[in-house]
Write an enzyme that holds these catalytic residues in place. Structure first.
Site, PDB file in Angstrom:
ATOM      1  N   ASP A   1       0.877  -1.167   0.000  1.00 32.85           N
ATOM      2  CA  ASP A   1       0.000   0.000   0.000  1.00 32.85           C
ATOM      3  C   ASP A   1       0.926   1.232   0.000  1.00 32.85           C
ATOM      4  OD1 ASP A   1      -2.281   1.675   0.493  1.00 32.85           O
ATOM      5  OD2 ASP A   1      -1.676   1.749   2.590  1.00 32.85           O
TER       6      ASP A   1
ATOM      7  N   ASP B   1      -0.118   5.017   1.073  1.00 35.39           N
ATOM      8  CA  ASP B   1      -0.334   5.969   2.170  1.00 35.39           C
ATOM      9  C   ASP B   1      -0.243   5.266   3.531  1.00 35.39           C
ATOM     10  OD1 ASP B   1      -0.975   8.251   0.501  1.00 35.39           O
ATOM     11  OD2 ASP B   1      -2.882   7.277   0.058  1.00 35.39           O
TER      12      ASP B   1
ATOM     13  N   GLY C   1      -7.482   3.734   3.436  1.00 35.79           N
ATOM     14  CA  GLY C   1      -7.619   2.737   2.372  1.00 35.79           C
ATOM     15  C   GLY C   1      -8.905   2.859   1.573  1.00 35.79           C
TER      16      GLY C   1
ATOM     17  N   ARG D   1     -11.608   8.175  -2.366  1.00 34.41           N
ATOM     18  CA  ARG D   1     -11.979   9.568  -2.094  1.00 34.41           C
ATOM     19  C   ARG D   1     -13.496   9.742  -1.996  1.00 34.41           C
ATOM     20  NH1 ARG D   1      -9.631  13.495  -6.431  1.00 34.41           N
ATOM     21  NH2 ARG D   1      -7.849  12.138  -6.052  1.00 34.41           N
TER      22      ARG D   1
ATOM     23  N   SER E   1      -5.307   5.289  -4.215  1.00 35.60           N
ATOM     24  CA  SER E   1      -5.126   6.727  -4.443  1.00 35.60           C
ATOM     25  C   SER E   1      -4.882   7.052  -5.917  1.00 35.60           C
ATOM     26  CB  SER E   1      -3.943   7.248  -3.627  1.00 35.60           C
ATOM     27  OG  SER E   1      -3.670   8.589  -3.987  1.00 35.60           O
TER      28      SER E   1
ATOM     29  N   ASN F   1      -3.580   9.782  -6.655  1.00 33.10           N
ATOM     30  CA  ASN F   1      -2.367  10.612  -6.609  1.00 33.10           C
ATOM     31  C   ASN F   1      -1.103   9.769  -6.430  1.00 33.10           C
ATOM     32  OD1 ASN F   1      -3.681  13.280  -6.605  1.00 33.10           O
ATOM     33  ND2 ASN F   1      -4.505  12.657  -4.618  1.00 33.10           N
TER      34      ASN F   1
ATOM     35  N   ASP G   1      -1.519  -0.672   6.136  1.00 29.48           N
ATOM     36  CA  ASP G   1      -1.709   0.009   7.427  1.00 29.48           C
ATOM     37  C   ASP G   1      -3.192   0.211   7.745  1.00 29.48           C
ATOM     38  OD1 ASP G   1      -2.095   2.006   5.392  1.00 29.48           O
ATOM     39  OD2 ASP G   1      -1.994   3.508   6.989  1.00 29.48           O
TER      40      ASP G   1
HETATM   41  C1  BG6 Z   1      -5.808   5.697   0.161  1.00 32.68           C
HETATM   42  C2  BG6 Z   1      -5.876   6.467   1.458  1.00 32.68           C
HETATM   43  O1  BG6 Z   1      -4.504   5.239  -0.048  1.00 32.68           O
HETATM   44  O2  BG6 Z   1      -6.188   6.530  -0.939  1.00 32.68           O
HETATM   45  C3  BG6 Z   1      -7.241   7.089   1.635  1.00 32.68           C
HETATM   46  O3  BG6 Z   1      -5.606   5.576   2.535  1.00 32.68           O
HETATM   47  C4  BG6 Z   1      -7.594   7.938   0.419  1.00 32.68           C
HETATM   48  O4  BG6 Z   1      -7.231   7.879   2.810  1.00 32.68           O
HETATM   49  C5  BG6 Z   1      -7.498   7.081  -0.834  1.00 32.68           C
HETATM   50  O5  BG6 Z   1      -8.915   8.456   0.531  1.00 32.68           O
HETATM   51  C6  BG6 Z   1      -7.799   7.860  -2.105  1.00 32.68           C
HETATM   52  O6  BG6 Z   1      -6.769   8.778  -2.319  1.00 32.68           O
HETATM   53  P1  BG6 Z   1      -6.794   9.984  -3.345  1.00 32.68           P
HETATM   54  O7  BG6 Z   1      -5.373  10.465  -3.304  1.00 32.68           O
HETATM   55  O8  BG6 Z   1      -7.173   9.405  -4.676  1.00 32.68           O
HETATM   56  O9  BG6 Z   1      -7.786  10.960  -2.851  1.00 32.68           O
HETATM   57 MG    MG Z   2      -2.681   3.050   3.723  1.00 26.30          MG
END
Ligand code: BG6
Ligand code: MG
Length: 216
Positions: A8, A10, A45, A48, A115, A117, A169
């Site tokens: 993972d 984040d 995890g 969004r 994510s 991002n 995590d």
């Molecule tokens: C996960 C995070 O990795 O990504 C979450 O643990 C987050 O908290 C999710 O909401 C989506 O991320 P992003 O960067 O696309 O908003």
């Molecule tokens: Mg995580």
């Protein structure tokens, strides 16, 4: 036989989990309520859009689709401001040393993050090239706890689930890994990540051999 480690992002490779919390908390505060760290644990995890749904429900707030899209976009812009200063030094302690040990074996390194991002953050901290496969929020339809992100990682590496180990995590991420049929190593607290096969507090000082022997 272990053939891949799926990480993972984040909270496992970089400490962006706190930035997600800060950004969601700001949004909740602007809407007139607060979210606790304990509640935030249930967001880790989670995608969004699903995180937004859960927070609005928590605050008893009903909004239309356009307003929700605006809030999600505002949250992401604030999050991007928070992560914009990230550099190589923001990689969590021990991660690079652990990767270096893996690179001396035939074990592949994969990313399994919901994510959108993820690639941008890996690029910022200089880890984009460390991965044999990257599955992120742009490649999946269902967020964790759905197993899609990890199942896809295994299939892109042409491996069986039983050949992959997940590092997570988040409670939702541990569930995703287990539902994918993989062994899961939790990064965090054993009482929170109680479904994981083994829980460690991070990669600092972690010997690959020790970890592999724990998984036999
Ligand atoms: C996960 C995070 O990795 O990504 C979450 O643990 C987050 O908290 C999710 O909401 C989506 O991320 P992003 O960067 O696309 O908003
Ligand atoms: Mg995580």
């Amino acid at each position: 036989m272990i053939k891949a480690f799926l990480f993972d992002l984040d909270g496992v490779i970089v400490e962006t989990a706190g930035f997600h919390y800060q950004a969601w908390r700001k949004m909740a505060n602007d809407l007139g309520f607060d979210i606790s760290e304990e509640f935030n644990e249930t967001l880790k995890g989670v995608s969004r859009t699903e995180s937004l749904e859960r927070i609005l429900k928590h605050g008893n707030i009903t909004l239309g689709e356009a307003q929700k899209a605006q809030l999600a976009s505002d949250k992401n812009n604030y999050y991007l401001q928070l992560v914009s200063q990230m550099t190589h030094k923001d990689i969590l302690e021990g991660v690079e040393e652990f990767f270096a040990q893996i690179k001396q074996t035939d074990i592949k390194i994969g990313l399994g993050s919901v994510s959108k991002n993820a690639k941008m953050i890996l690029d910022k901290v200089g880890l984009l090239d460390a991965f044999d496969v990257i599955i992120d929020g742009t490649k999946i339809e269902k967020g964790k706890p759905d197993p899609e992100v990890f199942s896809k990682g295994a299939s892109e590496l042409h491996l069986l689930a039983s050949e992959c180990i997940v590092f997570e995590d988040a409670v939702a991420g541990v569930e995703a890994g287990k539902r994918a049929g993989m062994k899961v190593i939790g990064i965090g607290k054993p009482d929170v990540l109680n479904e994981a096969d083994w829980v460690i507090d991070g990669f600092k000082g972690m010997a690959l051999e020790t970890l592999i022997s724990k998984l036999q």
